[in-house]
Design an enzyme around this catalytic site. Structure first.
Site, PDB file in Angstrom:
ATOM      1  N   ASP A 173      18.774 -29.475  -5.252  1.00 55.89           N
ATOM      2  CA  ASP A 173      17.388 -29.681  -4.846  1.00 55.89           C
ATOM      3  C   ASP A 173      17.060 -28.903  -3.573  1.00 55.89           C
ATOM      4  OD1 ASP A 173      19.155 -31.308  -3.472  1.00 55.89           O
ATOM      5  OD2 ASP A 173      17.890 -33.102  -3.527  1.00 55.89           O
ATOM      6  N   GLU A 189      26.488 -28.718   2.883  1.00 56.99           N
ATOM      7  CA  GLU A 189      26.399 -28.771   4.354  1.00 56.99           C
ATOM      8  C   GLU A 189      26.856 -30.131   4.869  1.00 56.99           C
ATOM      9  OE1 GLU A 189      25.883 -26.004   5.434  1.00 56.99           O
ATOM     10  OE2 GLU A 189      24.243 -24.933   4.466  1.00 56.99           O
ATOM     11  N   GLU A 215       9.707 -10.377  -1.639  1.00 51.44           N
ATOM     12  CA  GLU A 215      10.709  -9.313  -1.716  1.00 51.44           C
ATOM     13  C   GLU A 215      12.138  -9.835  -1.705  1.00 51.44           C
ATOM     14  OE1 GLU A 215       6.963  -7.554   0.056  1.00 51.44           O
ATOM     15  OE2 GLU A 215       8.174  -9.357   0.436  1.00 51.44           O
ATOM     16  N   ASP A 247       0.805  -1.231   0.000  1.00 58.59           N
ATOM     17  CA  ASP A 247       0.000   0.000   0.000  1.00 58.59           C
ATOM     18  C   ASP A 247       0.831   1.272   0.000  1.00 58.59           C
ATOM     19  OD1 ASP A 247       0.847  -0.605   2.549  1.00 58.59           O
ATOM     20  OD2 ASP A 247      -1.014  -0.042   3.544  1.00 58.59           O
ATOM     21  N   GLY A 292      19.340 -33.594  -0.626  1.00 56.29           N
ATOM     22  CA  GLY A 292      19.600 -32.698   0.496  1.00 56.29           C
ATOM     23  C   GLY A 292      20.703 -31.696   0.243  1.00 56.29           C
ATOM     24  N   GLY A 321      27.183 -16.185  -0.270  1.00 53.15           N
ATOM     25  CA  GLY A 321      26.729 -17.577  -0.194  1.00 53.15           C
ATOM     26  C   GLY A 321      25.365 -17.790   0.412  1.00 53.15           C
ATOM     27  N   HIS A 337      -0.022   0.490  10.808  1.00 51.74           N
ATOM     28  CA  HIS A 337       0.333  -0.864  10.362  1.00 51.74           C
ATOM     29  C   HIS A 337       1.721  -0.860   9.707  1.00 51.74           C
ATOM     30  CE1 HIS A 337      -1.276   0.852   6.631  1.00 51.74           C
ATOM     31  NE2 HIS A 337      -0.661  -0.111   5.960  1.00 51.74           N
ATOM     32  N   HIS A 338       2.390  -1.980   9.753  1.00 52.08           N
ATOM     33  CA  HIS A 338       3.754  -2.195   9.249  1.00 52.08           C
ATOM     34  C   HIS A 338       4.824  -1.527  10.121  1.00 52.08           C
ATOM     35  CE1 HIS A 338       1.907  -4.108   5.971  1.00 52.08           C
ATOM     36  NE2 HIS A 338       2.039  -3.205   5.016  1.00 52.08           N
ATOM     37  N   ASN A 348      20.448 -34.683  -5.071  1.00 54.52           N
ATOM     38  CA  ASN A 348      21.268 -35.565  -4.241  1.00 54.52           C
ATOM     39  C   ASN A 348      20.703 -35.658  -2.820  1.00 54.52           C
ATOM     40  OD1 ASN A 348      21.998 -32.979  -3.445  1.00 54.52           O
ATOM     41  ND2 ASN A 348      23.965 -33.063  -4.513  1.00 54.52           N
TER      42      ASN A 348
END
Length: 598
Positions: free
Chosen positions: A475, A508, A81, A58, A504, A445, A146-147, A502
């Site tokens: 994925d 990591e 966003e 708005d 996952g 990253g 608001h916001h 793969n």
């Protein structure tokens, strides 16, 4: 340069621009008046912006009316966003000499975009973040609105932006609007960093003079001190003489960000020095250049490249950014006594630092003086690096096989976007064709960045008449920002999306928790994504799954697939634990650093 020096130089640049503007305004006979919104868009038009990303809210919709009605700038509505900020980042990286623009609403919208803006700040990408805010009266009276946070702190969001943008402006009256708009945009284009511009709802239609638009914004760097610059040039030349012309050029990210491609190419033509690139500098110089030797990543580097770089008598580093993943976990074996570093705002010669001596103006002068070494440098061999497709005994798709194989699929002018993790590391050793563009976020990253960034990259590639846009993502990463595929479909973009399945978060797993459940993800029916996200009738897209080398090769050799006439997704089935060589080496080094062993 320290903060005070930068602020002083910015003020000098602003005053010079103001003086030039005043001269033009004084001599101008006509005085056209346009709205503040139109003024912003005119400036963006001058900067060759043709797409603006964002989400309506708005407080920003009065400004969005002007964007939608603009004849040459297109509104690209995003799914959220964060994705919009990522897309603006990708747009700016591909459309050099322009900027990315994202528009959000006050509070909830701008905070959602902040991570994307932070990544652009970290990696030095010029992005303008425009925020539509409550009216000037509301900003002054601070009602329970608001916001907001409900505590009257209407400046809380601007304070957050101060940490991830180089300049900020909140337009509070029309008298200073044009000056403030010009100030933040100049900072954006001259420093290659994001900036923040807040426009209250009631100012969007206020009219101001258009005279300032007659003077285009300057992106020129501040001048180098002539006497210091001369001394620096003499010092570098002395080191080159001592090195007996055994000089290696190492190009990195800031050579791209600070618009040094032409100057670097001129250096290579006139000196014939061997040239290598850091990961973030990939495609800063053509990887088909006869003096290009490959990617240098410290201890992670291919041994043949590592020896040639580290044994050189002198390294001329251009635009270096020595982050962990960009340096092989800080394993450069190049002592300062054999190094000259050229940066946007300073120069390092061995152990001496020269603030304010920037590479944009220094390098052309250095090139002219170094050109006398061309004959000797030409005799230094630079074996052209190539990555052969290995012959493996089984038909499974391994990383060792996949990356060299897709390297054969690449074409001149391709725009290749890679996600944080396996894709970033897997592609580093793959030679790219001439005039191709490599886009990645190796330093910051943020997982999921690449998919939304591909939207902006593809739009910029279309503007510049480049080739195909090709995304490599995992994925796990795709699940974070997958919605933006629908925006690509809506705007009739046709990227090829490779999804490495793969099971996952591969990067990591290799950093920590190889068998931990937190590195697993829920599997999706990947080949249904394109028809779910926009191509309802299934006429604008095509999806594939390749389970083995045979299926992969058949697809990559298919001319219809390679032509990229429609948006396509390829699910690539890979082993859960298999990972690229460079990622495995970096993970092992990271573990040693964490354990205090390095």
């Amino acid at each position: 340069m320290d903060t005070t020096s930068k602020q002083l130089q910015a003020e000098v640049n602003r005053l010079q621009h103001e003086l030039q503007t005043l001269k033009v305004q004084y001599h101008a006979e006509d005085d056209e008046f346009i709205t503040i919104s139109e003024y912003i868009l005119k400036r963006l038009e001058q900067l060759n912006v043709t797409s603006i990303f964002g989400v309506p809210g708005d407080f920003n919709m009065p400004f969005l009316d002007f964007i939608e009605d603009h004849p040459t700038i297109e509104w690209i509505g995003n799914c959220n966003e964060l994705n919009a900020a990522y897309a603006a980042d990708g747009y700016a990286r591909v459309k050099e000499h322009s900027i990315g623009v994202v528009v959000t609403t006050f509070g909830v919208g701008e905070l959602s975009a902040t991570n994307g803006i932070a990544g652009a700040f970290s990696e030095m990408v010029p992005v303008l973040h425009i925020v539509g805010t409550p009216s000037t009266t509301q900003l002054k009276n601070k009602p329970l609105l608001h916001h907001t946070l409900g505590n009257g702190k209407f400046d809380a969001y601007t304070k957050a932006a101060e940490h991830v943008t180089i300049a900020q402006a909140i337009l509070m009256n029309k008298a200073q609007a044009a000056v403030e708009i010009d100030r933040v945009l100049t900072e954006c284009i001259s420093h290659a960093r994001p900036v923040y511009l807040a426009i209250p709802m009631d100012l969007t239609t206020e009219k101001i003079s258009a005279k300032r638009l007659k003077v285009e914004l300057s992106r020129a760097p501040p001048p180098n001190d002539p006497s210091v610059e001369s001394y620096v040039l003499d010092e570098i030349m002395e080191l080159v003489d001592e090195a007996k012309q055994d000089v290696v050029v190492l190009v990195d990210a800031c050579a791209i960000r600070h618009d040094l491609r032409e100057e670097v190419d001129d250096l290579l033509v006139k000196t014939r020095f061997p040239v290598y690139a850091a990961p973030m500098g990939k495609t800063a110089v053509s990887e088909e250049h006869e003096r290009y030797g490959g990617i240098y990543i410290g201890s992670v580097t291919d041994p043949s490249i590592k020896e040639r770089v580290e044994s050189a008598n002198l390294i001329l580093s251009i635009g270096g950014l020595k982050s962990d993943f960009n340096t092989g976990m800080y394993t450069y074996r190049i002592p300062a006594r054999r190094t000259v570093e050229l940066h946007s705002d300073h120069t390092l010669v061995r152990y001496a630092r020269f603030p304010g001596i920037g590479m944009k103006l220094l390098l052309p002068k250095l090139t002219e003086r170094l050109s006398k070494y061309q004959e000797g440098a030409s005799r230094i061999p630079v074996p052209h690096y190539k990555l052969d497709v290995p012959k493996e005994s089984d038909d499974k798709i391994s990383h060792a096989y996949f990356w060299p194989r897709v390297g054969k699929f690449f074409r001149k002018l391709d725009v290749v976007v890679t996600e944080t993790g396996t894709s970033n590391f897997g592609i580093l050793d793959v030679p790219m064709p001439d005039k191709s563009v490599f886009v990645s976020q190796i330093f910051y990253g943020s997982i999921g960045w690449a998919t939304a960034s591909t939207l902006g990259a593809a739009l910029a590639a279309r503007d510049k008449n480049l080739g195909r846009t090709i995304l490599f993502t995992g994925d796990g990463s795709l699940q974070l920002t997958v919605q933006e595929i629908s925006t690509m479909t809506h705007h009739k973009l046709t990227p090829i999306i490779f999804v490495l399945n793969n099971k996952g978060y591969n990067i990591e797993r290799h950093l920590h928790g190889l068998d931990r459940k937190y590195n697993d993800i829920v599997n999706w029916k990947w080949t249904s994504l394109l028809t779910t996200l926009g191509d309802i009738e299934g006429k604008m897209s095509k999806s594939y799954t390749v389970h083995n080398k045979s299926e992969l090769n058949k697809l990559l050799d298919d001319e219809e697939f390679a032509s990229a006439g429609k948006i396509q997704l390829v699910e690539v089935i890979m082993d859960k634990y298999d990972t690229p060589r460079a990622l495995q080496a970096s993970a092992e080094l990271g573990a040693k650093i964490a354990a205090g062993q390095l």
